[in-house]
Motif scaffolding. Structure first.
Motif, mmCIF file in Angstrom:
data_model
loop_
_atom_site.group_PDB
_atom_site.id
_atom_site.type_symbol
_atom_site.label_atom_id
_atom_site.label_comp_id
_atom_site.label_asym_id
_atom_site.label_seq_id
_atom_site.Cartn_x
_atom_site.Cartn_y
_atom_site.Cartn_z
ATOM 1 N N CYS A 74 84.791 51.391 -12.181
ATOM 2 C CA CYS A 74 84.065 51.801 -13.411
ATOM 3 C C CYS A 74 84.986 50.979 -14.477
ATOM 4 O O CYS A 74 86.080 50.825 -14.277
ATOM 5 N N TYR A 75 84.265 50.530 -15.447
ATOM 6 C CA TYR A 75 84.876 49.779 -16.316
ATOM 7 C C TYR A 75 84.624 50.254 -17.886
ATOM 8 O O TYR A 75 83.523 50.604 -17.970
ATOM 9 N N GLU A 76 85.788 50.647 -18.468
ATOM 10 C CA GLU A 76 85.635 50.896 -19.828
ATOM 11 C C GLU A 76 86.951 50.164 -20.529
ATOM 12 O O GLU A 76 88.089 50.643 -20.004
ATOM 13 N N GLU A 78 88.269 46.994 -23.628
ATOM 14 C CA GLU A 78 88.029 45.954 -24.616
ATOM 15 C C GLU A 78 88.263 44.800 -24.236
ATOM 16 O O GLU A 78 89.464 44.574 -23.357
ATOM 17 N N ARG A 105 83.551 45.837 -26.839
ATOM 18 C CA ARG A 105 83.686 46.952 -25.933
ATOM 19 C C ARG A 105 83.002 46.847 -24.628
ATOM 20 O O ARG A 105 81.836 46.552 -24.700
ATOM 21 N N LYS A 107 81.880 48.563 -21.019
ATOM 22 C CA LYS A 107 81.648 49.897 -20.294
ATOM 23 C C LYS A 107 80.745 49.591 -19.245
ATOM 24 O O LYS A 107 79.384 49.202 -19.605
ATOM 25 N N LYS A 108 80.796 50.030 -18.124
ATOM 26 C CA LYS A 108 79.727 49.884 -16.909
ATOM 27 C C LYS A 108 80.030 51.051 -15.933
ATOM 28 O O LYS A 108 81.138 51.534 -15.616
#
Length: 108
Positions: A74-76, A78, A105, A107-108
């Motif tokens: 999971c990506y979150e 900057e 930013r 987010k995925k």
């Protein structure tokens, strides 16, 4: 969640709303020639194009490719983008550069 060795894509747009000044952008962590296009966990992040110039009142579309390493991700976070504004000094016609840093930013 991104499965191992699977890629996901996002498109983003950087606009230059200045009517008179061009800007240069650069994603310093995306210097592919130096092999720095990965996160600390080993996942790959590629931004295309990773640098360029945008003329007044124009824009550029960027493609971000995130590829998971050996485990689901999971990506979150900057991504840093350096911007240099290219102004002409009206009084003496010299080039004046103004620098700033943007953070995108993710987010995925």
């Amino acid at each position: 969640m991104v499965k191992p060795l699977e890629s996901t894509y996002k498109m983003i747009i950087i606009y230059n709303l200045s009517p008179t000044s061009s800007l240069n952008f650069d994603f310093p962590e995306q210097n592919i020639a130096e092999g720095k296009n990965s996160f600390t966990c080993g996942d790959k992040c590629v931004i295309e194009p990773n640098n360029g110039e945008i003329q007044p009142n124009e824009f550029v579309e960027l493609k971000i490719t995130l590829t998971a390493d050996s485990s689901p991700s999971c990506y979150e976070g900057e991504i840093e983008c350096n911007v240099v504004w290219n102004h002409k000094d009206v009084q003496d016609a010299n080039q004046v550069n103004e620098k700033e840093t943007l953070f995108l930013r993710v987010k995925k």
